[in-house]
Design a protein around this motif. Structure first.
Motif, PDB file in Angstrom:
ATOM      1  N   GLU A 147       4.383   3.043  -0.051  1.00 26.55           N
ATOM      2  CA  GLU A 147       3.719   1.807  -0.420  1.00 26.55           C
ATOM      3  C   GLU A 147       3.741   0.775   0.706  1.00 26.55           C
ATOM      4  OE1 GLU A 147       5.972   3.393  -2.480  1.00 26.55           O
ATOM      5  OE2 GLU A 147       4.357   4.240  -3.677  1.00 26.55           O
ATOM      6  N   ASN A 148       4.660   0.904   1.655  1.00 25.82           N
ATOM      7  CA  ASN A 148       4.772  -0.058   2.743  1.00 25.82           C
ATOM      8  C   ASN A 148       3.994   0.339   3.987  1.00 25.82           C
ATOM      9  OD1 ASN A 148       6.452  -1.699   1.222  1.00 25.82           O
ATOM     10  ND2 ASN A 148       8.274  -0.576   1.832  1.00 25.82           N
ATOM     11  N   ALA A 149       3.168   1.372   3.899  1.00 22.75           N
ATOM     12  CA  ALA A 149       2.399   1.800   5.075  1.00 22.75           C
ATOM     13  C   ALA A 149       1.418   0.717   5.505  1.00 22.75           C
ATOM     14  CB  ALA A 149       1.674   3.102   4.777  1.00 22.75           C
ATOM     15  N   ASN A 150       0.810   0.035   4.542  1.00 20.32           N
ATOM     16  CA  ASN A 150      -0.117  -1.058   4.835  1.00 20.32           C
ATOM     17  C   ASN A 150       0.559  -2.360   4.422  1.00 20.32           C
ATOM     18  OD1 ASN A 150      -2.333   0.630   5.667  1.00 20.32           O
ATOM     19  ND2 ASN A 150      -2.546   1.194   3.519  1.00 20.32           N
ATOM     20  N   GLN A 151       0.715  -3.258   5.387  1.00 24.58           N
ATOM     21  CA  GLN A 151       1.428  -4.504   5.122  1.00 24.58           C
ATOM     22  C   GLN A 151       0.642  -5.698   5.640  1.00 24.58           C
ATOM     23  OE1 GLN A 151       5.305  -4.374   6.898  1.00 24.58           O
ATOM     24  NE2 GLN A 151       5.835  -2.429   5.980  1.00 24.58           N
ATOM     25  N   GLN A 198     -11.097  -2.954   3.257  1.00 27.19           N
ATOM     26  CA  GLN A 198     -10.503  -4.277   3.062  1.00 27.19           C
ATOM     27  C   GLN A 198      -9.067  -4.169   2.573  1.00 27.19           C
ATOM     28  OE1 GLN A 198     -13.195  -6.401   0.426  1.00 27.19           O
ATOM     29  NE2 GLN A 198     -14.078  -7.431   2.209  1.00 27.19           N
ATOM     30  N   VAL A 199      -8.239  -5.067   3.091  1.00 27.17           N
ATOM     31  CA  VAL A 199      -6.856  -5.178   2.635  1.00 27.17           C
ATOM     32  C   VAL A 199      -6.684  -6.613   2.144  1.00 27.17           C
ATOM     33  CG1 VAL A 199      -4.432  -4.985   3.285  1.00 27.17           C
ATOM     34  CG2 VAL A 199      -6.108  -3.461   4.316  1.00 27.17           C
ATOM     35  N   ILE A 248      -9.351   1.997   5.394  1.00 33.15           N
ATOM     36  CA  ILE A 248      -7.905   1.996   5.577  1.00 33.15           C
ATOM     37  C   ILE A 248      -7.323   3.106   4.718  1.00 33.15           C
ATOM     38  CG2 ILE A 248      -5.800   0.630   5.288  1.00 33.15           C
ATOM     39  CD1 ILE A 248      -7.720  -0.268   7.574  1.00 33.15           C
ATOM     40  N   MET A 249      -6.395   3.860   5.298  1.00 30.98           N
ATOM     41  CA  MET A 249      -5.785   4.988   4.608  1.00 30.98           C
ATOM     42  C   MET A 249      -4.714   4.488   3.643  1.00 30.98           C
ATOM     43  SD  MET A 249      -3.714   8.257   6.206  1.00 30.98           S
ATOM     44  CE  MET A 249      -5.070   8.751   7.233  1.00 30.98           C
ATOM     45  N   VAL A 250      -4.757   4.986   2.422  1.00 32.15           N
ATOM     46  CA  VAL A 250      -3.709   4.701   1.449  1.00 32.15           C
ATOM     47  C   VAL A 250      -2.758   5.886   1.501  1.00 32.15           C
ATOM     48  CG1 VAL A 250      -3.167   4.297  -0.973  1.00 32.15           C
ATOM     49  CG2 VAL A 250      -5.264   3.352   0.010  1.00 32.15           C
ATOM     50  N   VAL A 251      -1.521   5.650   1.929  1.00 36.61           N
ATOM     51  CA  VAL A 251      -0.548   6.708   2.092  1.00 36.61           C
ATOM     52  C   VAL A 251       0.257   6.811   0.799  1.00 36.61           C
ATOM     53  CG1 VAL A 251       1.367   7.562   3.488  1.00 36.61           C
ATOM     54  CG2 VAL A 251      -0.450   6.214   4.557  1.00 36.61           C
ATOM     55  N   VAL A 252       0.009   7.897   0.052  1.00 43.52           N
ATOM     56  CA  VAL A 252       0.688   8.105  -1.221  1.00 43.52           C
ATOM     57  C   VAL A 252       2.177   8.334  -0.967  1.00 43.52           C
ATOM     58  CG1 VAL A 252       0.799   9.563  -3.284  1.00 43.52           C
ATOM     59  CG2 VAL A 252      -1.403   9.072  -2.224  1.00 43.52           C
ATOM     60  N   GLY A 253       3.012   7.621  -1.710  1.00 45.69           N
ATOM     61  CA  GLY A 253       4.455   7.758  -1.551  1.00 45.69           C
ATOM     62  C   GLY A 253       5.042   6.790  -0.543  1.00 45.69           C
ATOM     63  N   SER A 306       0.179 -11.798   9.615  1.00 45.90           N
ATOM     64  CA  SER A 306       0.500 -10.612  10.418  1.00 45.90           C
ATOM     65  C   SER A 306       0.177  -9.383   9.584  1.00 45.90           C
ATOM     66  CB  SER A 306       1.974 -10.597  10.805  1.00 45.90           C
ATOM     67  OG  SER A 306       2.298 -11.754  11.530  1.00 45.90           O
ATOM     68  N   TYR A 307      -0.373  -8.378  10.218  1.00 43.71           N
ATOM     69  CA  TYR A 307      -0.734  -7.170   9.472  1.00 43.71           C
ATOM     70  C   TYR A 307      -0.376  -5.923  10.257  1.00 43.71           C
ATOM     71  CZ  TYR A 307      -4.819  -7.317  12.537  1.00 43.71           C
ATOM     72  OH  TYR A 307      -5.633  -7.362  13.634  1.00 43.71           O
ATOM     73  N   ARG A 308      -0.145  -4.872   9.496  1.00 41.58           N
ATOM     74  CA  ARG A 308       0.043  -3.527  10.036  1.00 41.58           C
ATOM     75  C   ARG A 308      -0.537  -2.590   8.998  1.00 41.58           C
ATOM     76  NH1 ARG A 308       2.766   1.154   9.922  1.00 41.58           N
ATOM     77  NH2 ARG A 308       3.335   2.116  11.894  1.00 41.58           N
ATOM     78  N   VAL A 309      -1.626  -1.911   9.357  1.00 39.14           N
ATOM     79  CA  VAL A 309      -2.301  -1.005   8.437  1.00 39.14           C
ATOM     80  C   VAL A 309      -2.494   0.347   9.105  1.00 39.14           C
ATOM     81  CG1 VAL A 309      -3.481  -2.877   7.207  1.00 39.14           C
ATOM     82  CG2 VAL A 309      -4.606  -1.771   9.144  1.00 39.14           C
ATOM     83  N   VAL A 310      -2.793   1.354   8.297  1.00 39.82           N
ATOM     84  CA  VAL A 310      -3.049   2.695   8.812  1.00 39.82           C
ATOM     85  C   VAL A 310      -4.548   2.952   8.711  1.00 39.82           C
ATOM     86  CG1 VAL A 310      -2.529   5.151   8.582  1.00 39.82           C
ATOM     87  CG2 VAL A 310      -0.774   3.450   8.025  1.00 39.82           C
TER      88      VAL A 310
END
Length: 176
Positions: free
Chosen positions: A67-71, A93-94, A60-65, A110-114
């Protein structure tokens, strides 16, 4: 004449390399899917877990700046949010930490991840806490995106390479 033959061999070799490279190009269309979860979809637990862990097929990509990209949202039947609102991403893993440990009934995750390829992946599933709740296992929903028409670059390179090779043979034979 020897120089023309050397140039011809060099261009023919270059054309063959381009054609080989173009024919080995593949397009990556796959997005990460949810492989497993803890707790699992449809599972009935006696007490609320301390965390919910989602495991995906790829990192899963961690998008710097952002923080809500992965929920991950964990809620009860009254839509009360049970998680802390923050997630921890460790490779594929999230992890969402649960703050309301006394929740009972049907719990929705519910999830939404990049995914690593930059595409968002969404879905949800349910599990139950307590003996009174019984739910049927439901597979996680997947975001379906239209399939791309295709990338014409490899085909174009093969056609151009083949045409160049034919032109070079024609020029070489004509000059000989």
């Amino acid at each position: 004449m020897k120089m023309l033959a050397a140039v011809f061999r060099m261009l023919a070799g270059f054309t063959l390399v381009i054609m080989f490279a173009a024919s080995s190009v593949t397009q990556a269309n796959a997005h990460s899917d949810l492989e497993s979860s803890d707790p699992t979809a449809g599972q009935t637990l006696e007490q609320m877990p301390a965390k919910v862990t989602l495991t995906f097929a790829e990192n899963i990509m961690v998008v710097v700046g952002s923080e809500n990209a992965n929920q991950v949202v964990v809620s009860d039947t009254s839509s009360n949010r049970l998680d802390s609102g923050m997630v921890e991403v460790i490779r594929n893993q999230v992890i969402a930490t649960i703050e309301q440990a006394n929740a009972q009934g049907t719990i929705t995750v519910s999830y939404r991840v990049v995914s690593a390829d930059g595409h968002p992946v969404e879905g949800s599933f349910q599990f139950a806490v307590g003996s009174a709740s019984v739910i049927a296992p439901v597979p996680a929903e997947k975001v379906t995106e239209p399939e791309p028409i295709g990338d014409w670059t490899p085909t174009y390179l093969i056609v151009v390479g083949f045409a160049s090779l034919i032109a070079l043979v024609f020029i070489y034979r004509r000059r000989s």
